[in-house]
Design an enzyme around this catalytic site. Structure first.
Site, mmCIF file in Angstrom:
data_model
loop_
_atom_site.group_PDB
_atom_site.id
_atom_site.type_symbol
_atom_site.label_atom_id
_atom_site.label_comp_id
_atom_site.label_asym_id
_atom_site.label_seq_id
_atom_site.Cartn_x
_atom_site.Cartn_y
_atom_site.Cartn_z
ATOM 1 N N CYS A 31 -4.416 2.975 -25.599
ATOM 2 C CA CYS A 31 -5.006 4.310 -25.557
ATOM 3 C C CYS A 31 -5.506 4.618 -24.158
ATOM 4 O O CYS A 31 -5.944 3.721 -23.440
ATOM 5 C CB CYS A 31 -6.197 4.383 -26.498
ATOM 6 N N TYR A 170 4.305 0.240 -36.301
ATOM 7 C CA TYR A 170 2.996 -0.317 -35.955
ATOM 8 C C TYR A 170 2.262 -0.804 -37.193
ATOM 9 O O TYR A 170 2.064 -0.053 -38.138
ATOM 10 C CB TYR A 170 2.215 0.796 -35.257
ATOM 11 N N HIS A 173 -4.346 -3.743 -35.788
ATOM 12 C CA HIS A 173 -5.684 -3.231 -35.492
ATOM 13 C C HIS A 173 -6.398 -2.646 -36.705
ATOM 14 O O HIS A 173 -7.402 -1.949 -36.549
ATOM 15 C CB HIS A 173 -5.620 -2.171 -34.371
ATOM 16 N N ASP A 266 -8.452 -8.122 -30.716
ATOM 17 C CA ASP A 266 -7.309 -8.018 -29.803
ATOM 18 C C ASP A 266 -7.812 -7.782 -28.373
ATOM 19 O O ASP A 266 -7.406 -8.470 -27.437
ATOM 20 C CB ASP A 266 -6.406 -6.869 -30.272
#
Ligand code: ADP
Ligand code: SF4
Length: 684
Positions: A31, A170, A173, A266
């Protein structure tokens, strides 16, 4: 200089399905909060990394449908064809440097509560949404599943049209529906998409297959998968279901991008994961189960570690988000034999914090991050000096060091004066705190770069007065003399000194870091809410003191929610037997005791005893020199306070301010000028 042949392996091309990465440097999706709101800034931010040698550059998560959108966060958006042109900006810019462009398609589901579209979120099974929004998700019907498959295919086709080479699916997370289908906590379905692991993996298998059929002839299909959630039996574990999922889908995607979940694991900070490659134990197995290339992350900044990852068969591609933010030119520097020029990430998560606050990316180490388009800043280039004038920088903390370095890069003759015996300012003290040693990189990178410059004179142990400065007859003066902590309690909660504060010896972080004598039970009053209060608590516990940390907030180190550290900090303090008192402020102190009141009800009062009182509340600028120099304005062409001396803040803010001042010198540009280069929505 030529690159060291031992790093040649990092520059080998890697086949990924139908496309070829030019080397092994891979900027994984991350991001930056530029995204669909600031597409030109987004393209420039990604392009600079392609210029810096990263072989693959990915987007951040990209919404594929309004039924799952990330507002108020500004990530990528590809809802329909009208979004394609802004992605073209990015892919064209990245391709110009020979890199591949990847897009991370994302359906966040219960991780996004659709604050803009107002559509009820969907989930494998009905249940509450993430966060504390009073919102629930509805269970997906078969029709929803069919829709979701179609939306992925449509988005993949648009991705190809937009010029992407790699299309990501994806499951990581805890932010993606595909991962939620894997998890029994979210997936309590009784149909063919729930129950057995095979069933819970079915949707991912179908979507990867669909997307491959749609665009797989020209685009590589990547699967980003969190092999472990670090939740023990409450989550996916690499030894069991994580491993089984990789086994089931082994050859289906063209690329495995593997990591650990959630985001705080992460993107762990250096405070909690000090070592490079900290994910290896959870992801190294993946290569044993697939013949497809594998990319993974671990805050890799050292070329030797990268080579070791490849040679030991852990990874095929070196994934990086933060190292590519801190130094977009990391690959080029290895290629050109300039290892010592790499600006290593310090693992502070200021970059992450910006995203958490829905604000454009910034970085402690790389002040140009996020400013590539807005201010036209390049991490490796800066305008030449506007004159042959000399410049004086006073103070060699993060602000002074960065300012002096960039002025030297511009070609100015720079004098850097520092009162103490060494360069670094606050870094020298704060990096001694538990978990903070990586901050030395902020100092060391700049100290080394300055040592290579012929046009910089450094004077240590030179505490300058205004008269000293004027006597030097240098026309441009930048004052970076830092700040100090207040000991009277003033700050967010207290506008005025705490009653009775003069009756006790109240210490500050500066005193502790300077080695002040302390005794017995320590009461830390943390109204700062960043790292200082909790790192001091850790240190004092390690020295055997009884410690109580008192804060007006409802949790300790409240702001560190943004750096994804808060829960880890609170857990660590509890582990260390720090006595934590939240939601209370000090009303009055007397020798040996503080009366505290609940911040919601002044009626709830009690007394805490202490031997040492430590105030972590707010800082005042050390601007005496700057203020005294105002009297000499007429004999100076430039007089500017920078960094903490201007406004105490983060190290990132000080570095930025020093950098900005160096760029601005003699530019005649209004300091607010960047704000007028904006991306304004077109009214069509
Ligand atoms: P910042 O974060 O803004 O860079 P720091 O507090 O880290 O600020 O650094 C300020 C530095 O300025 C310290 O190293 C301090 O020793 C130095 N300093 C303060 N006053 C003077 C002065 N009058 N002359 C030279 N150096 C000074
Ligand atoms: Fe690394 Fe900190 Fe920069 Fe993020 S902000 S890239 S963690 S140095």
């Amino acid at each position: 200089m030529a690159r060291d042949p031992k790093y040649d392996i990092l520059f080998e091309p890697v086949q990924i399905g139908p496309v070829t990465a030019p080397n092994r440097f891979f900027q994984v999706p991350h991001c930056n909060s530029l995204g669909h709101g600031r597409p030109r800034a987004e393209a420039a931010n990604r392009a600079i990394k392609a210029e810096g040698g990263w072989g693959v550059i990915c987007t951040q998560e990209v919404e594929i449908h309004p039924s799952s959108e990330a507002s108020p966060f500004i990530e990528g958006r590809l809802w329909d064809d009208r979004d394609i042109p802004q992605h073209r900006l990015m892919t064209d810019a990245v391709h110009e440097y020979g890199a591949l462009a990847g897009i991370e398609l994302c359906y966040p589901a219960i991780h996004a509560v659709n604050l803009y579209s107002r559509i009820a979120p969907m989930a494998p099974s009905a249940g509450v949404a993430h966060g504390s929004y009073p919102t629930h998700a509805r269970a997906m019907s078969k029709r929803d599943i069919a829709d979701l498959r179609r939306w992925h295919v449509d988005a993949a086709r648009r991705s190809r049209q937009a010029g992407y080479d790699i299309v990501y699916l994806y499951a990581g997370h805890d932010m993606s529906l595909l991962q939620h289908f894997f998890k029994k906590q979210y997936n309590r379905r009784s149909d063919e998409y729930g129950g057995s692991l095979e069933n819970r993996v079915r949707l991912t298998r179908e979507i990867i297959t669909d997307v491959k059929e749609a665009v797989g002839d020209t685009c590589a299909i990547a699967f980003r998968f969190a092999t472990d959630e670090l939740l023990g039996a409450d989550g996916l574990r690499w030894e069991s279901e994580g491993r089984d999922i990789v086994g089931m889908l082994a050859e289906l995607p063209d690329l495995w991008d593997v990591n650990i979940s959630g985001w705080g694991n992460d993107s762990s900070t250096a405070r909690f994961e000090p070592n490079e490659g900290y994910q290896e134990e959870y992801t190294a197995f993946v290569k044993t189960l697939t013949s497809k290339p594998v990319v993974g992350v671990g805050r890799f900044t050292s070329a030797d570690t990268m080579v070791s990852q490849i040679k030991r068969g852990v990874l095929d591609l070196i994934g990086a988000a933060r190292p590519s933010i801190a130094d977009p030119f990391l690959p080029r520097k290895i290629d050109e034999g300039r290892i010592e020029d790499i600006r290593e990430c310090i693992g502070c998560n200021i970059c992450v914090a910006q995203d958490m606050m829905a604000a454009p990316i910034r970085c402690t180490q790389n002040p140009t991050q996020g400013e590539e388009w807005k201010q036209g800043w390049h991490p490796e280039k800066i305008a030449a000096a506007a004159s042959d004038d000399a410049v004086l920088v006073v103070g060699a903390g993060p602000a002074g060091l960065e300012c002096a370095l960039q002025l030297a890069n511009r070609g100015y003759q720079v004098t850097l004066a520092e009162a103490s015996q060494s360069l670094g300012g606050r870094i020298n003290r704060e990096s001694e705190l538990p978990g903070m040693s990586s901050y030395t990189r902020v100092r060391d990178y700049r100290e080394f770069q300055l040592s290579q410059k012929a046009n910089v004179d450094i004077y240590l142990e030179n505490r300058l007065t205004a008269e000293d400065v004027i006597a030097l007859e240098i026309p441009h003066v930048l004052v970076a003399t830092g700040s100090h902590w207040r000991n009277d309690g003033c700050g967010r909660t207290h506008a005025f000194p705490i009653a009775g504060i003069d009756s006790v010896r109240a210490l500050t972080p500066d005193d502790i870091l300077a080695g002040a004598d302390i005794s017995g039970r320590v009461l830390i009053y943390d109204d700062d809410h960043y790292f200082m209060g909790s790192t001091l608590a850790e240190r004092l516990r390690a020295q055997g003191h009884e410690v109580c940390l008192l804060t007006p907030e409802s949790v300790v180190a409240e702001w560190t929610k943004n750096t994804l550290e808060q829960s880890k900090i609170q857990a660590r303090l509890l582990e260390l037997d720090v006595d934590i008192v939240t939601s209370h402020a000090i009303c009055e102190v007397r020798p040996g005791e503080a009366t505290i009141a609940n911040v919601y009800s002044d009626r709830l009062r009690r007394v805490l005893e202490f031997d040492t009182l430590l105030m972590v509340t707010s800082r005042d600028p050390d601007d005496n020199l700057f203020q005294s120099l105002q009297a000499y304005q007429d004999s100076l062409q430039t007089l500017r306070a920078i960094g903490d001396c201007n406004a105490p803040g983060t190290v990132a803010a000080a570095v930025y301010d020093g950098h900005s001042a160096a760029r601005d010198l003699e530019s005649q540009q209004d300091v607010y000028a960047p704000l007028f280069v904006r991306e304004i929505p077109a009214l069509d």
